[in-house]
Design an enzyme around this catalytic site. Structure first.
Site, PDB file in Angstrom:
ATOM      1  N   LYS A 118       0.859  -1.185   0.000  1.00 34.95           N
ATOM      2  CA  LYS A 118       0.000   0.000   0.000  1.00 34.95           C
ATOM      3  C   LYS A 118       0.895   1.235   0.000  1.00 34.95           C
ATOM      4  CE  LYS A 118      -3.902   2.121   2.364  1.00 34.95           C
ATOM      5  NZ  LYS A 118      -3.307   3.476   2.427  1.00 34.95           N
ATOM      6  N   GLU A 176      -1.440   4.849  -7.803  1.00 32.96           N
ATOM      7  CA  GLU A 176      -1.016   5.729  -6.717  1.00 32.96           C
ATOM      8  C   GLU A 176       0.173   6.559  -7.183  1.00 32.96           C
ATOM      9  OE1 GLU A 176      -1.918   6.537  -2.478  1.00 32.96           O
ATOM     10  OE2 GLU A 176      -2.885   5.301  -4.016  1.00 32.96           O
TER      11      GLU A 176
END
Length: 668
Positions: A118, A176
């Site tokens: 993440k 991202e």
């Protein structure tokens, strides 16, 4: 509301929501933060924790129902083709394994997981048509974001044209954007030399960079990008989707693993928990997903999260600091929330100066006192909280904290229902409650110029009691207020007039129905094209919407059943607010009155495209098969929904038969 939820907790949750809405509006919309990131994050984590422990508390107006920031006025607002849902968090291996075991029971043998790092950056949506990048946007609230195409074009890891000989006509990519640590240090050195405010951490630096109006500034900073999923592609699993993204020229994080059981998931998480600091960029956890897309479709979504994915957050960093004071704030539902005011301390990259103490029970269980040295932890390295008191360091003059017996806002004696944790102000005319509702409305309808201070003045002067009262204010009344002036008053009236153009979905969100957040409001407005239609809808009709359930439906039905709420709607309608519109425009009524469930992989249509096709011809798509289902549209690898349809003798169509049904309105 379940009787098992302590009243104090319910009230405290409402208080947190009001605070976070006001702070979020000031930060994301006005670009004028009222509190530090650390304080906001601290209160947000507390709210996440409460809603996790008490699902009944999840409210439509909760900041946790958002998945990001509201678009700023300097950028064009765009609607995502596919909503960008946020992820549920797991803050321990036990929570992670509980999630995985629940999926194993639902899906059974053959379940595979994929683990991905993440990345601590900014979620981004990229749209490609015929292989060419046509649009890039921030996540925004998950339904709408800010178009930042020119800024994203400067990131070299984002292909402007897809590679590979066979590219889909439409491809939606999610990824991202991030700033590596060494680049973050370089940027801050430049800012320090220029006398500018330093970024607190790489995540904030990335978000601030992407929202630059001058793309040359973005180009001067070395942003990275990892793609992590795609929609409308040909892959049948997340693992295949990542490979497909790589084949099209995207950079995909190499640190990923296909796991065949929870033990392998745990091993991956433990490895990167210990080795994450060796990476050149920040990672705050591991995203764990169900690998097969048909399994993802089978378990579906909650109103906010996909059930098939979770974010495992690394154990938090902890620091000690001193409690300088304990303040009590009153939320828009009347809950009294104690907050510890702290000596500022840096925790995981941000400065923490305040920490929520949740409620009276929390203070008493921790025995927090003014002057105490406490441990502050940032759960998931984002949200700070008080963990415990270091009793050995307690000063002799520290005395037990006495929770107030009267509301600090209006002086009304507070109440606490038996078995509940929340201490509440029972006065419906308490200024704090009124201010909270007004603040939420102004944030939801993007009414600039009416901030906390002005709302407080309007309420204290008795000029405003409900959101409808805002539209009865005149420029002359506003100009007469201290330090406002004619020009500011005229702008506020103009903003109120402009809010008349906000769609029915935004008005619905602003009303603050329980469990009905921004994205859920959009779906409700699509299904029920007016307030009157929604008011007439019964529990079953609302609960049958895809991703909805009985709890959400009951919230809507109960709200519209209250006479004062219906009267409020009439006043808003009289003032010209949009209480209709937003339903999907139907190309025909060929499927009117029919309810469909989609399962499996269709030959040419994605699930989203099939849903749009059905709805454009007047049909309705739900997530579960029942006796009320008209047809099940089934493709390859159809799962339990197909079996359920066969058990209930519900007619099953393939894609070709669905198209024929639309053309002829007869079963082929």
């Amino acid at each position: 509301m379940s009787t098992t939820v302590p009243p104090e907790i319910e009230e405290h949750t409402r208080t947190l929501r009001a605070l976070l809405h006001r702070w979020g509006y000031a930060y994301y919309v006005l670009d004028a933060p009222e509190v530090s990131d650390a304080i906001y994050d601290q209160h947000y984590r507390e709210l996440v924790d409460l809603e996790s422990r008490y699902p009944e508390l999840v409210s439509p107006d909760s900041p946790t129902r958002r998945v990001g920031e509201r678009p700023a006025s300097a950028f064009v607002s765009v609607t995502h083709r596919v909503p960008m849902f946020s992820l549920e968090n797991a803050f321990s291996q036990a929570e992670l394994e509980k999630w995985g075991e629940r999926l194993l029971r639902a899906i059974g043998p053959g379940l595979e997981f994929i683990c991905e790092l993440k990345i601590d950056g900014s979620a981004t949506a990229l749209s490609y048509e015929d292989g060419v990048l046509v649009r890039g946007a921030t996540r925004g609230d998950g339904v709408e974001g800010e178009e930042i195409t020119q800024n994203l074009r400067t990131i070299r890891a984002i292909p402007l044209k897809l590679l590979g000989g066979e590219v889909p006509a439409v491809l939606e990519v999610r990824g991202e954007a991030f700033i590596p640590r060494d680049e973050f240090e370089r940027i801050n050195q430049e800012r320090q030399a220029a006398g500018e405010k330093l970024f607190a951490n790489p995540r904030n630096a990335c978000a601030g960079t992407l929202r630059q109006l001058d793309s040359r500034v973005v180009a001067s900073r070395r942003l990275g990008f990892f793609a992590y999923t795609a929609h409308y592609g040909r892959a049948e699993s997340q693992w295949e989707a990542l490979a497909e993204l790589e084949s099209h020229g995207f950079r995909v994080n190499p640190h990923r693993s296909l796991c065949r059981d929870l033990a392998e998931v745990r091993t991956f998480c433990e490895h990167w928990e210990n080795h994450r600091h060796e990476l050149p960029y920040d990672t705050d956890g591991v995203v764990v997903k169900v690998n097969a897309f048909d399994h993802q479709r089978e378990v579906g979504f909650t109103s906010k999260f996909p059930r098939w994915a979770i974010a495992f957050k690394y154990p938090a960093e902890e620091k000690s600091t001193v409690v300088e004071a304990i303040a009590v704030q009153v939320g828009r539902t009347g809950a009294l929330t104690p907050v510890a005011e702290l000596q500022p301390v840096a925790v995981a990259g941000t400065t923490v100066s305040r920490a929520t103490l949740h409620n009276q029970d929390r203070i008493e269980s921790l025995d927090v006192r003014v002057g105490d040295t406490v441990i502050i932890r940032k759960a998931g390295e984002i949200i700070p909280e008080v963990v415990r008191v270091i009793g050995e360091l307690r000063p002799p003059e520290a005395v037990p904290y006495v929770f107030p017996q009267t509301c600090p806002e209006c002086g009304t004696a507070v109440v606490r229902a038996p078995g509940e944790a929340a201490v509440r102000c029972p006065n419906p005319r308490c200024p704090a409650l009124i201010r909270g509702k007004l603040g939420h409305w102004c944030a939801a309808l993007e009414i600039d110029g009416i901030g906390d201070k002005l709302i407080a003045r309007l309420v204290s002067l008795g000029l405003v009691h409900t959101v409808a009262d805002l539209y009865e204010l005149s420029a002359e009344q506003l100009a007469g207020l201290e330090r406002l002036g004619a020009r500011s008053a005229a702008k506020i009236v103009e903003q109120l007039d402009r809010s008349h153009r906000q769609p029915w979905s935004r008005v619905l969100y602003g009303l603050g129905l329980r469990h009905i957040g921004a994205s859920v409001s959009v779906e409700l407005a699509r299904a029920f094209a007016s307030a009157d239609a929604l008011a007439r809808a019964d529990l079953a009709a609302i609960a049958s919407l895809y991703g909805f359930g009985e709890e959400l439906a009951r919230s809507v039905v109960e709200w519209f059943a209250q006479a004062e709420n219906r009267a409020l709607l009439e006043r808003l309608k009289a003032h010209g607010l949009q209480l209709a519109g937003g339903g999907r425009a139907a190309q025909s009524s060929a499927l009117a009155g029919l309810t469909f469930v989609i399962t499996g992989t269709l030959p040419t249509l994605s699930r989203e495209e099939c849903t749009a096709l059905i709805e454009s011809h007047g049909g309705k798509v739900t997530s579960s098969v029942s006796s009320r289902t008209s047809y099940v549209v089934a493709g390859e690898k159809a799962g339990s929904k197909l079996a359920r349809a066969q058990d209930l003798k519900v007619a099953v169509l393939d894609e070709e038969q669905l198209r024929a049904l639309i053309e002829t309105r007869e079963m082929p």
